[in-house]
Design a protein around this motif. Structure first.
Motif, short mmCIF file in Angstrom:
data_model
loop_
_atom_site.label_atom_id
_atom_site.label_comp_id
_atom_site.label_asym_id
_atom_site.label_seq_id
_atom_site.Cartn_x
_atom_site.Cartn_y
_atom_site.Cartn_z
N PRO A 57 0.76 -1.30 -0.02
CA PRO A 57 0.08 -0.14 0.00
C PRO A 57 0.70 1.39 0.15
O PRO A 57 1.95 1.34 0.64
N SER A 58 0.21 2.16 -0.82
CA SER A 58 1.09 3.70 -0.73
C SER A 58 0.76 4.44 0.63
O SER A 58 0.06 3.94 1.37
N TYR A 59 1.52 5.55 0.92
CA TYR A 59 1.26 6.00 2.34
C TYR A 59 1.83 7.57 1.96
O TYR A 59 2.63 7.93 1.16
N PHE A 60 1.45 8.34 3.01
CA PHE A 60 1.86 9.45 3.21
C PHE A 60 3.22 9.47 4.11
O PHE A 60 3.23 8.71 5.19
N ARG A 61 4.10 10.58 4.02
CA ARG A 61 5.11 10.49 4.86
C ARG A 61 5.55 11.92 5.23
O ARG A 61 5.18 12.77 4.31
N THR A 62 6.23 12.17 6.27
CA THR A 62 6.72 13.63 6.49
C THR A 62 7.55 14.06 5.51
O THR A 62 8.60 13.36 5.43
N TRP A 63 7.38 15.37 5.16
CA TRP A 63 8.30 15.98 4.00
C TRP A 63 9.69 16.07 4.90
O TRP A 63 9.77 16.47 5.98
N LYS A 64 10.66 15.85 4.02
CA LYS A 64 12.30 16.10 4.60
C LYS A 64 12.36 17.40 5.18
O LYS A 64 11.97 18.42 4.84
N LYS A 65 12.86 17.02 6.53
CA LYS A 65 13.23 18.48 7.66
C LYS A 65 12.15 19.03 8.03
O LYS A 65 12.16 19.85 8.92
N GLU A 66 10.69 18.50 7.72
CA GLU A 66 9.60 19.11 8.43
C GLU A 66 9.60 18.18 9.77
O GLU A 66 9.80 17.09 9.99
N ASN A 67 8.94 19.06 10.78
CA ASN A 67 8.51 18.45 12.00
C ASN A 67 7.12 18.60 12.60
O ASN A 67 6.71 19.59 12.14
N HIS A 68 6.81 17.72 13.23
CA HIS A 68 5.34 17.68 13.77
C HIS A 68 5.62 18.30 15.09
O HIS A 68 6.52 18.25 15.81
N THR A 69 4.24 18.79 15.53
CA THR A 69 4.05 19.65 16.83
C THR A 69 4.29 18.24 17.87
O THR A 69 3.92 17.22 17.73
N GLU A 70 4.71 18.74 18.88
CA GLU A 70 4.97 17.67 20.01
C GLU A 70 3.63 16.97 20.53
O GLU A 70 3.68 15.71 21.17
N GLU A 71 2.53 17.72 20.33
CA GLU A 71 1.31 16.90 20.74
C GLU A 71 0.66 15.94 19.64
O GLU A 71 -0.26 15.45 19.73
N CYS A 72 1.39 16.15 18.47
CA CYS A 72 0.89 15.56 17.16
C CYS A 72 0.95 14.16 17.40
O CYS A 72 2.15 13.45 17.85
N LEU A 73 -0.03 13.07 16.88
CA LEU A 73 0.21 11.77 16.98
C LEU A 73 1.42 11.26 16.27
O LEU A 73 1.95 10.39 16.44
N PHE A 74 1.64 12.05 15.13
CA PHE A 74 2.82 11.51 14.21
C PHE A 74 4.30 12.30 14.67
O PHE A 74 5.13 12.25 13.69
N HIS A 75 4.43 13.05 15.75
CA HIS A 75 5.48 13.63 16.24
C HIS A 75 6.77 12.41 16.38
O HIS A 75 6.30 11.27 16.91
N PHE A 76 7.91 12.72 15.96
CA PHE A 76 8.97 11.82 16.31
C PHE A 76 10.24 12.66 16.46
O PHE A 76 10.25 13.96 15.87
N GLU A 77 11.15 12.16 17.12
CA GLU A 77 12.56 12.72 17.34
C GLU A 77 13.48 12.33 16.06
O GLU A 77 13.60 11.36 15.99
N ARG A 78 14.01 13.56 15.63
CA ARG A 78 15.32 13.17 14.79
C ARG A 78 16.35 13.00 15.46
O ARG A 78 16.83 13.60 16.24
N ILE A 79 17.22 12.03 15.05
CA ILE A 79 18.44 11.38 15.60
C ILE A 79 19.42 11.46 14.45
O ILE A 79 19.29 10.93 13.36
#
Length: 290
Positions: A57-79
């Motif tokens: 299945p296709s999907y959406f992903r976070t655009w390169k160098k974009e960040n979600h807000t801390e309260e967002c379900l899709f938030h993640f820390e960049r390592i």
């Protein structure tokens, strides 16, 4: 654990619309939605990209160098990544149009070689037999995945993109189980063709072994200018014998025949007697005006 993104907000000209991933394809993404897709979480304006896949299945992903807000379900820390290699990494090897063109041309040249010419070529490229050094230890290297696409990085699977090794060439009788799921360059004579508005199927043969070459909906989404052109191949094989098809695509097992099939994804991925289908169509167009 990453959460899959299956919907996005399409935002353009002051209007907003929520889109499910099944409502987007490669054609609509490139023409309409690209650069205008955002996270569905309120107050989160992270930009999204559409990742097209055929086998999964296709999907959406976070655009390169974009960040979600801390309260967002899709938030993640960049390592921050460190240099190194691992067998668990995947490197996507993009086949550019120029690489495909050169590979197809070389394959056609090989197909037209006589046995004598092939033997000369083999002897010419033979290297002196050198003693192989003893292997000490084992170095882990990333897996290579070839991606046949003209699209930009946001529609290419994998963590890295680079130019990889030459794509392996196979005559229709040389496919094996190890080729399944991989991209290969097929060389075969066209036996017959069937086509409709949104699909085309070419049966190729070499030394009595057949491979079905498939042009499905994704092909016409990537290359809509090829709609209505496949009848030119039928006309050509009715006029000439031993017509060579060279094609780059993903190898699969055919469910009906249990033989092999090759799925082509774009118009620059195949030639007929060293001609693109557009060139063949133009040939017949000029001929009809004479």
């Amino acid at each position: 654990m990453a959460v899959s993104i299956t919907s996005a907000i399409f935002r353009k000209d002051g209007k907003e619309q929520e889109l499910k991933v099944v409502e987007v394809d490669l054609k609509s993404y490139q023409s309409t939605y690209k650069n205008n897709l955002f996270c569905t979480t309120p107050d989160c304006n992270a930009k999204l990209a559409f990742v097209f896949r055929t086998a999964k299945p296709s999907y959406f992903r976070t655009w390169k160098k974009e960040n979600h807000t801390e309260e967002c379900l899709f938030h993640f820390e960049r390592i921050a990544a460190r240099l190194g290699v691992s067998a668990e990494q995947t490197i996507s090897v993009v086949l550019s149009s120029e690489r495909k063109k050169n590979a197809l041309k070389e394959a056609y040249r090989l197909a037209k070689m006589s046995d004598e010419e092939k033997e000369k070529q083999k002897n010419k490229t033979k290297k002196p037999n050198k003693k192989k050094p003893k292997t000490i230890g084992k170095k882990e290297v990333p897996a290579i995945k070839i991606v046949s696409t003209n699209e930009e990085e946001d529609v290419v699977e994998g963590e890295k993109v680079k130019r990889g090794p030459n794509i392996l060439k196979r005559t229709a009788d040389a496919f094996n189980v190890a080729d399944i799921g991989k991209h290969r360059l097929l060389i075969g004579e066209i036996k017959d063709i069937t086509f409709s508005e949104k699909s085309a199927f070419i049966t190729t043969i070499w030394n009595r072994s057949e491979v079905l070459v498939k042009f499905e909906e994704v092909f016409f989404a990537n290359s809509p200018e090829y709609n209505g052109l496949f009848h030119n191949i039928e006309r050509y094989i009715n006029e000439y014998q031993n017509v060579i098809l060279t094609a780059i695509g993903e190898v699969r097992r055919n469910r009906e025949s249990s033989g092999y099939e090759l799925v082509v994804f774009s118009g620059d991925g195949f030639t007929i007697e060293d001609m693109s289908l557009q060139a063949l169509a133009a040939h017949y167009s000029r001929k009809s005006l004479e």
